[in-house]
Design an enzyme around this catalytic site. Structure first.
Site, PDB file in Angstrom:
ATOM      1  N   GLU A  95       2.073   5.250   4.057  1.00 48.48           N
ATOM      2  CA  GLU A  95       3.229   5.774   3.339  1.00 48.48           C
ATOM      3  C   GLU A  95       2.819   6.931   2.432  1.00 48.48           C
ATOM      4  O   GLU A  95       1.744   6.924   1.825  1.00 48.48           O
ATOM      5  CB  GLU A  95       3.908   4.673   2.527  1.00 48.48           C
ATOM      6  N   CYS A 108       2.423  12.115  -3.381  1.00 43.69           N
ATOM      7  CA  CYS A 108       1.551  10.952  -3.554  1.00 43.69           C
ATOM      8  C   CYS A 108       1.058  10.558  -2.171  1.00 43.69           C
ATOM      9  O   CYS A 108       1.859  10.159  -1.318  1.00 43.69           O
ATOM     10  CB  CYS A 108       2.308   9.810  -4.217  1.00 43.69           C
ATOM     11  N   CYS A 115      -5.861  -1.695   1.811  1.00 44.02           N
ATOM     12  CA  CYS A 115      -6.813  -1.542   0.710  1.00 44.02           C
ATOM     13  C   CYS A 115      -7.637  -2.817   0.591  1.00 44.02           C
ATOM     14  O   CYS A 115      -7.108  -3.926   0.747  1.00 44.02           O
ATOM     15  CB  CYS A 115      -6.086  -1.268  -0.605  1.00 44.02           C
ATOM     16  N   CYS A 119      -6.000  -5.863  -5.788  1.00 36.74           N
ATOM     17  CA  CYS A 119      -5.295  -5.999  -7.076  1.00 36.74           C
ATOM     18  C   CYS A 119      -4.049  -6.869  -6.879  1.00 36.74           C
ATOM     19  O   CYS A 119      -3.252  -6.625  -5.968  1.00 36.74           O
ATOM     20  CB  CYS A 119      -4.911  -4.629  -7.612  1.00 36.74           C
ATOM     21  N   CYS A 122      -0.394  -5.403  -6.636  1.00 36.48           N
ATOM     22  CA  CYS A 122      -0.237  -4.214  -5.799  1.00 36.48           C
ATOM     23  C   CYS A 122       0.095  -4.618  -4.360  1.00 36.48           C
ATOM     24  O   CYS A 122      -0.624  -5.401  -3.741  1.00 36.48           O
ATOM     25  CB  CYS A 122      -1.520  -3.383  -5.828  1.00 36.48           C
ATOM     26  N   CYS A 354       4.423   3.143  -8.196  1.00 31.61           N
ATOM     27  CA  CYS A 354       3.013   2.754  -8.239  1.00 31.61           C
ATOM     28  C   CYS A 354       2.871   1.273  -7.874  1.00 31.61           C
ATOM     29  O   CYS A 354       3.553   0.414  -8.433  1.00 31.61           O
ATOM     30  CB  CYS A 354       2.448   2.997  -9.641  1.00 31.61           C
TER      31      CYS A 354
END
Length: 362
Positions: A95, A108, A115, A119, A122, A354
């Protein structure tokens, strides 16, 4: 079997020059080809008449300009944010977000599919890691946003041909805050940054590039030693080792003390400010005691704190801190002479904020 063409967007300008010379042609042709692609937004050989026919015939068989097809495009009700789900050649998805602000447009972009940092709040971290992106796949995201803006500019003036126009918006800023940990994919990210900042291309300028890391200490040290003049943002979220590790599992590998040593080294070596990101989670890390802990931890550093009220994700049940509590947190930071901002919330309704970027595996 003839090898597949090289992705043009994987090449820096110097790498392209060397390749063209190896083919036996003048580096002048490399410079003109680079300008056609990055300054004029062209990708068809037929639109590059200043390149000699013999050179075009050779280059056409050796180089390709692959785009990342748009699987889904989503517009936020805020009127300033668009999110693009882009397809990779292996059918994975990433994305990319276009964000408009007064006087500038920011992209962005993602550095990985998924990932590995995990986290807890996230959405990308909740996905897990699929693979690194190649430099060209990182560059292609910025080029996609640039094409969107070029097309809007062309429509504005009634122009139907290729290339830039004299009016309308242009891409001004890149934030490597999309899917993935940029310092986990260091070499590809730095190559992509070099391409995007090249003065003969998109010419974004290193001051217009911000890289966000969860705290990959070897990458921060390498960034400092190599003198990379891009902005560095470090996701902190906890001011003690225990509090940070509860939100950011990678803190167990690179503890808070080690991270702070690396950040101080970066500031001293680079002679520039670090931006610390603090996701404000109601009842978790938004109290006055938390703010004082941040102040004590960062006091004396050339630093700024970006306060980000938590954005919702399906895999985490926390709630964002309210504006009053965020302002109180900010006021306490001022007592420690720490400048701070409260992040403007954009694209939350389309999961473009975010920590919200995620895709399902193919």
């Amino acid at each position: 079997m003839k090898p597949a063409p090289v992705n043009f967007h994987d090449l820096t300008r110097e790498a392209l020059r060397l390749q063209v010379v190896r083919w036996g042609f003048s580096p002048v042709h490399a410079a003109r080809l680079w300008a056609y692609v990055y300054l004029e937004g062209l990708e068809r050989w037929a639109d590059m008449p200043e390149l000699p026919v013999r050179f075009r015939a050779k280059a056409e068989g050796e180089l390709a300009f692959p785009r990342l097809p748009v699987a889904t495009e989503t517009h936020s009700a805020d009127g300033f944010t668009r999110k693009y789900l882009l397809a990779l050649a292996d059918d994975r998805r990433i994305e990319t977000v276009l964000m408009r602000y007064t006087g500038r447009v920011t992209a962005c972009i993602s550095s990985q599919a998924g990932c590995a940092m995990g986290c807890v709040f996230c959405a990308t971290g909740q996905m897990g890691f699929a693979r690194h992106l190649a430099a060209g796949e990182i560059v292609a995201q910025a080029l996609h946003v640039d094409r969107v803006l070029r097309q809007a500019s062309c429509n504005l003036v009634g122009y139907k041909g290729p290339g830039p126009t004299s009016r309308g918006e242009r891409l001004r800023n890149i934030v490597l805050m999309g899917m993935g940990e940029p310092l986990h994919n260091y070499d590809a990210v730095m190559t992509a940054t070099e391409i995007l900042c090249d003065s003969a291309g998109l010419s974004l300028g290193t001051k217009q590039v911000t890289l966000s890391t969860v705290g990959v200490v070897p990458g921060i040290l390498r960034l400092a030693d190599e003198g990379r003049p891009i902005h560095l943002a470090v996701s902190l979220h906890g001011a003690t080792q225990a509090e940070r590790a509860a939100l950011v599992p990678v803190a167990k590998k690179w503890p808070l003390d080690e991270l702070m040593d690396a950040c101080r080294y970066y500031i001293a070596k680079q002679q520039r400010r670090i931006f610390y990101e603090w996701t404000l989670i109601e009842g978790k890390n938004d109290s006055a005691d938390n703010a004082h802990a941040v102040g004590r931890l960062l006091q004396g550093q050339n630093a700024q704190v970006n306060l980000i009220p938590l954005n919702p994700t399906a895999g985490y049940g926390g709630a964002p801190t309210g504006q009053d509590a965020a302002r109180r947190f900010q006021q306490i930071l001022r007592e420690y002479r720490l400048p701070s901002t409260i992040r403007q919330r954009r694209g939350i309704d389309i999961a473009a904020g975010c920590g919200q970027l995620a895709t399902l595996p193919p």
